[in-house]
Design an enzyme around this catalytic site. Structure first.
Site, short mmCIF file in Angstrom:
data_model
loop_
_atom_site.label_atom_id
_atom_site.label_comp_id
_atom_site.label_asym_id
_atom_site.label_seq_id
_atom_site.Cartn_x
_atom_site.Cartn_y
_atom_site.Cartn_z
N ARG A 1 -1.38 -13.26 -0.36
CA ARG A 1 -0.12 -14.29 0.39
C ARG A 1 -0.26 -15.03 1.40
O ARG A 1 -0.14 -15.86 2.30
CB ARG A 1 1.34 -13.08 0.51
CG ARG A 1 1.04 -11.80 0.11
CD ARG A 1 2.15 -12.77 -1.44
NE ARG A 1 2.29 -11.97 -2.12
CZ ARG A 1 1.16 -11.23 -3.62
NH1 ARG A 1 0.29 -11.90 -3.25
NH2 ARG A 1 1.95 -10.24 -4.00
N ASP B 1 0.50 -2.86 -7.75
CA ASP B 1 0.51 -1.72 -6.84
C ASP B 1 0.14 -0.39 -7.61
O ASP B 1 -0.30 0.08 -7.60
CB ASP B 1 1.90 -1.69 -5.48
CG ASP B 1 2.04 -3.00 -5.20
OD1 ASP B 1 0.86 -3.66 -4.36
OD2 ASP B 1 3.37 -3.05 -4.10
N THR C 1 0.67 -1.17 -0.25
CA THR C 1 -0.17 0.00 -0.26
C THR C 1 0.79 0.59 0.13
O THR C 1 0.50 2.44 -0.94
CB THR C 1 -1.57 0.20 1.16
OG1 THR C 1 -0.21 -0.07 2.61
CG2 THR C 1 -1.99 -0.97 1.20
N TYR D 1 11.36 -11.94 5.51
CA TYR D 1 11.01 -10.43 6.04
C TYR D 1 10.89 -10.36 7.19
O TYR D 1 11.43 -11.91 7.83
CB TYR D 1 8.92 -11.01 5.94
CG TYR D 1 8.28 -10.41 4.88
CD1 TYR D 1 8.48 -9.59 4.09
CD2 TYR D 1 7.64 -11.85 4.01
CE1 TYR D 1 7.54 -8.64 3.19
CE2 TYR D 1 7.43 -11.25 2.67
CZ TYR D 1 7.45 -9.84 2.49
OH TYR D 1 6.59 -9.37 1.50
#
Length: 294
Positions: free
Chosen positions: A165, A254, A29, A97
């Site tokens: 995801r 995006d 985002t 991540y």
């Protein structure tokens, strides 16, 4: 009209072919917020930051892009999340991540404030994704959904990209579907991706995705299908020109979303907006990382 994008902004470490790495910022985002701002759309970003040096750099990066961080709380003692990205020879990317304790996860929980609610109530359009939803626990989701309903009651629209995801949500697709169902009931514009919808809902085709989303009550539907273009809720395909050798497909969806929303808010038809989305995504995938040079 101000668009408010809700989610998580992370430190991005992108591996280069020579073994070095490039440092930047990313997040689905956030990427959309940047491209919206570059397209001239007044845009804000809503997340929680830490009090670490990278959070300060992230706020500075938003300011440089013309994206407002008004209402974003500062989580004392917290550190911004991080991800590393690698791309293969076809431009496809893989991520690793470090974000389990990121401050963004407490935006509607520990770090919630009146300022967060006020920022949502001031927006003309609120944009978020399935990754945004994954950030929050059950009580925080309840608060978010109540605030979205309140914002819609005050005249705002809500745009949602499923951006599913499986690695984040885990193996229980049933529980994930419950969360997404609640979100879809609050969604005015759904910017779906065919592969994601197939993975979560077993949709056999983009047209099946359109039909399911319309049954859920979504008024405006777009299903992105990569090099095939996008299918609109009207049944119209908006084709694109496939790139035979993309550099990096990060943020293709995006950036499509940003161009689509900016065009619609400027009065363009859905077909014109989808063409704008295809065009921007085609540019973005020719550059490394989520954000191409201004």
């Amino acid at each position: 009209m101000t668009v408010l994008c809700v989610g998580e902004m992370m430190v991005e470490v992108a591996a280069r072919p020579d073994g070095t790495a490039r440092l930047g910022f990313g997040g689905d985002t956030f990427n959309t917020a940047v491209y919206l701002s570059r397209l001239g759309q007044p845009t804000g970003y809503l997340t929680a930051f830490g009090d670490d040096p990278y959070s300060a750099m992230a706020r500075a990066a938003l300011a440089e892009e013309g994206v407002s961080d008004a209402g974003c709380p500062t989580a004392t003692g917290a550190t911004l999340g991080l991800y590393a990205i690698r791309t293969d020879g076809r431009g496809e990317r893989t991520f690793t991540y470090w974000r389990q304790n990121a401050p963004a996860r407490g935006l509607f929980g520990q770090w919630f404030s009146d300022g967060v609610e006020a920022r949502l109530m001031q927006a003309g359009l609120v944009y978020l994704s399935g990754i945004t939803l994954w950030l929050y626990d059950a009580p925080a989701l309840d608060r978010l959904f109540a605030l979205l309903a309140k914002a819609r009651g005050a005249g705002a629209k809500v745009a949602f990209d499923g951006n599913y995801r499986p690695r984040l949500w885990g193996a229980d697709r049933g529980a994930t579907r419950v969360v997404y169902d609640r979100m879809l009931r609050l969604t005015d514009i759904c910017l779906a991706t065919a592969d994601d919808e197939q993975a979560l809902w077993d949709d056999a085709s983009p047209s099946q995705t359109v039909a399911r989303l319309q049954r859920a009550g979504v008024a405006e539907v777009v299903v992105k299908s990569g090099p095939d273009g996008a299918l609109l809720g009207t049944g119209e395909w908006v084709a694109t020109t496939p790139d035979p050798s993309p550099v990096d497909t990060t943020a293709a969806g995006d950036s499509f979303n940003a161009a689509y929303l900016a065009a619609r808010l400027s009065g363009a038809s859905a077909a014109q907006a989808a063409a704008a989305g295809n065009a921007l995504a085609a540019k973005v995938i020719r550059h490394p990382g989520a954000l191409m040079p201004r």
